[in-house]
Design a protein around this motif. Structure first.
Motif, PDB file in Angstrom:
ATOM      1  N   GLN A  24      -0.627  -6.744   8.102  1.00 13.25           N
ATOM      2  CA  GLN A  24       0.429  -7.107   7.157  1.00 13.25           C
ATOM      3  C   GLN A  24       0.814  -8.575   7.321  1.00 13.25           C
ATOM      4  OE1 GLN A  24       2.317  -5.222   4.733  1.00 13.25           O
ATOM      5  NE2 GLN A  24       0.497  -3.950   4.890  1.00 13.25           N
ATOM      6  N   PRO A  27      -3.098 -10.925   6.227  1.00 18.46           N
ATOM      7  CA  PRO A  27      -4.066 -10.142   5.450  1.00 18.46           C
ATOM      8  C   PRO A  27      -5.350 -10.900   5.117  1.00 18.46           C
ATOM      9  CG  PRO A  27      -2.234 -10.855   4.062  1.00 18.46           C
ATOM     10  CD  PRO A  27      -1.861 -11.193   5.472  1.00 18.46           C
ATOM     11  N   ARG A  28      -5.344 -12.227   5.212  1.00 15.84           N
ATOM     12  CA  ARG A  28      -6.536 -13.007   4.861  1.00 15.84           C
ATOM     13  C   ARG A  28      -7.282 -13.540   6.088  1.00 15.84           C
ATOM     14  NH1 ARG A  28      -6.746 -14.002  -0.525  1.00 15.84           N
ATOM     15  NH2 ARG A  28      -4.839 -13.589  -1.715  1.00 15.84           N
ATOM     16  N   ASP A  30     -10.028 -13.307   8.312  1.00 12.99           N
ATOM     17  CA  ASP A  30     -11.309 -12.593   8.328  1.00 12.99           C
ATOM     18  C   ASP A  30     -11.679 -12.104   9.722  1.00 12.99           C
ATOM     19  OD1 ASP A  30     -11.603 -12.928   5.627  1.00 12.99           O
ATOM     20  OD2 ASP A  30     -12.829 -14.735   5.793  1.00 12.99           O
ATOM     21  N   ARG A  33      -9.666  -9.083  10.486  1.00 14.74           N
ATOM     22  CA  ARG A  33     -10.135  -7.932   9.721  1.00 14.74           C
ATOM     23  C   ARG A  33     -11.414  -7.349  10.315  1.00 14.74           C
ATOM     24  NH1 ARG A  33     -13.127  -7.503   4.759  1.00 14.74           N
ATOM     25  NH2 ARG A  33     -13.070  -9.743   4.502  1.00 14.74           N
ATOM     26  N   ALA A 219      -9.826  -0.645  -3.631  1.00 14.31           N
ATOM     27  CA  ALA A 219      -9.151  -1.762  -2.969  1.00 14.31           C
ATOM     28  C   ALA A 219      -9.009  -1.473  -1.491  1.00 14.31           C
ATOM     29  CB  ALA A 219      -7.779  -2.008  -3.596  1.00 14.31           C
ATOM     30  N   SER A 220      -9.127  -2.536  -0.691  1.00 17.81           N
ATOM     31  CA  SER A 220      -8.914  -2.420   0.743  1.00 17.81           C
ATOM     32  C   SER A 220      -7.430  -2.552   1.050  1.00 17.81           C
ATOM     33  CB  SER A 220      -9.706  -3.498   1.483  1.00 17.81           C
ATOM     34  OG  SER A 220      -9.355  -3.526   2.851  1.00 17.81           O
ATOM     35  N   SER A 223      -7.363  -6.100   3.369  1.00 17.83           N
ATOM     36  CA  SER A 223      -7.856  -7.393   2.902  1.00 17.83           C
ATOM     37  C   SER A 223      -7.659  -7.465   1.389  1.00 17.83           C
ATOM     38  CB  SER A 223      -9.340  -7.562   3.242  1.00 17.83           C
ATOM     39  OG  SER A 223     -10.141  -6.775   2.373  1.00 17.83           O
ATOM     40  N   PRO A 224      -7.884  -8.624   0.783  1.00 19.24           N
ATOM     41  CA  PRO A 224      -7.728  -8.736  -0.675  1.00 19.24           C
ATOM     42  C   PRO A 224      -8.896  -8.128  -1.460  1.00 19.24           C
ATOM     43  CG  PRO A 224      -7.480 -10.878   0.433  1.00 19.24           C
ATOM     44  CD  PRO A 224      -8.096  -9.947   1.412  1.00 19.24           C
ATOM     45  N   ASP A 225      -9.890  -7.553  -0.799  1.00 18.39           N
ATOM     46  CA  ASP A 225     -11.085  -7.059  -1.478  1.00 18.39           C
ATOM     47  C   ASP A 225     -10.755  -5.957  -2.479  1.00 18.39           C
ATOM     48  OD1 ASP A 225     -12.522  -8.760   0.103  1.00 18.39           O
ATOM     49  OD2 ASP A 225     -13.183  -7.236   1.523  1.00 18.39           O
ATOM     50  N   THR A 226     -11.248  -6.115  -3.721  1.00 19.01           N
ATOM     51  CA  THR A 226     -11.157  -5.078  -4.747  1.00 19.01           C
ATOM     52  C   THR A 226     -12.440  -5.096  -5.553  1.00 19.01           C
ATOM     53  OG1 THR A 226     -10.140  -6.547  -6.400  1.00 19.01           O
ATOM     54  CG2 THR A 226      -8.651  -5.295  -4.965  1.00 19.01           C
TER      55      THR A 226
END
Length: 335
Positions: A24, A27-28, A30, A33, A219-220, A223-226
């Motif tokens: 939280q 979140p970006r 890497d 993550r 969506a993850s 992370s921002p991945d969608t």
């Protein structure tokens, strides 16, 4: 006393609640993550703990306008900006985790815990044992078909139709209702649909979604991945690798719903692992020279005896009935 808090990891490693707080905050990041994904894929227990934390956090959609929850959210946003927040908020998030079917949220501030506790119960919990299959009709007419050894929780049925796949595999046929998105959370990711049919599966080191009809967005949570998927597509993540989208073999993906499994030129060790999902009597490849043998065929889920008899009949392997709970496969020349 039954303690349903997330299991701690190795010494010095965050548990599920700790990872939630760290992700939280950054979140970006890497590297963070990747470390989280390595932790998540290291153990089925980690995945179950993460699912409980994710599911319980989602239940606050039910109470988003309650004064206690609003105060707690404001405190969280404030505390996450402080360098020492993760330690205190790991405890706060841990308090969310399900205990006897109830999610508890204890808001913590810079000066210590507040006396406010909000409790939310799951709307419903469905589960199957090894070898079982169950069709569940939800309140809106949507259907969820649960595969072997699966647990599905309905966590919210208000503005969202929210479910969490804790373990196993499920096929969803979603009734159209644009005003109420249908959201399935599984393994730190969400699949959102309005009206569609899709399959979600959780394995210890693999996560997949196959879309048969309509459109979904995956969506993850970390992370921002969608990604938006179209019919006939399958999204797979192996371990901590990047998401991969391929064309789905729709017949093979959905065969389990009619009690079948289909294999097309797959190695025997992969086939045995799949057959073992549906039976308490496990098959073991005792001779590793057999493991890579490619096979194709259609078999009945749970029919362990019929499967090994077929292998023996075609000269692929010979069978040793070593115990009531295990069958060993050996090379035909080594019986």
């Amino acid at each position: 006393m039954n303690d349903n808090r997330p299991n701690p990891g190795t010494p010095g490693e965050p548990d599920a609640a700790g990872w939630f707080v760290l992700l939280q905050r950054d979140p970006r990041d890497d590297a963070l993550r990747r470390s989280f994904e390595n932790w998540l894929n290291a153990s089925p227990a980690h995945q179950a703990d993460w699912a409980r934390v994710s599911r319980s956090w989602d239940t606050f959609g039910l109470l988003r306008d309650e004064p206690e929850v609003l105060r707690a959210r404001r405190a969280l946003r404030s505390d996450l900006r402080r360098s020492s927040a993760p330690v205190r908020w790991a405890a706060a998030v841990a308090a969310i985790v399900m205990a006897g079917g109830v999610a508890l949220f204890a808001g913590l501030t810079a000066t210590g815990p507040t006396p406010t506790v909000v409790a939310v119960r799951d709307v419903a919990v469905y589960s199957t044992g090894v070898g079982e299959r169950q069709i569940v009709t939800l309140a809106d007419g949507s259907r969820a078909t649960l595969s072997t050894d699966t647990q599905l929780r309905v966590t919210d049925w208000g503005e969202r139709r929210a479910l969490t796949l804790v373990k196993g595999e499920a096929f969803f046929e979603v009734a159209k209702d644009p005003a109420h998105p249908f959201v399935v959370t599984a393994g730190g990711r969400t699949v959102t649909a309005l009206g569609t049919a899709f399959n979600v599966r959780l394995d210890p080191d693999r996560w997949s979604v196959a879309l048969l009809e309509g459109k979904v967005r995956v969506a993850s949570l970390t992370s921002p991945d969608t990604i938006d998927m179209l019919p006939g597509a399958q999204l797979v993540q192996q371990g901590s690798r990047e998401w991969a989208v391929t064309r789905a073999d729709v017949e093979r993906v959905s065969a389990w719903r009619s009690g079948d499994v289909i294999f097309d030129d797959q190695p025997l060790n992969t086939i045995v692992a799949e057959m073992n999902r549906y039976s308490t009597r496990k098959i073991r490849i005792a001779d590793q020279n057999l493991a890579a043998t490619p096979l194709s065929g259609r078999f009945k889920t749970g029919d362990t005896a019929g499967f090994v008899a077929t292998l023996e009949a075609y000269g692929v392997a010979q069978v040793r009935h070593t115990s009531p709970s295990q069958i060993d496969l050996v090379s035909p020349s080594r019986r």
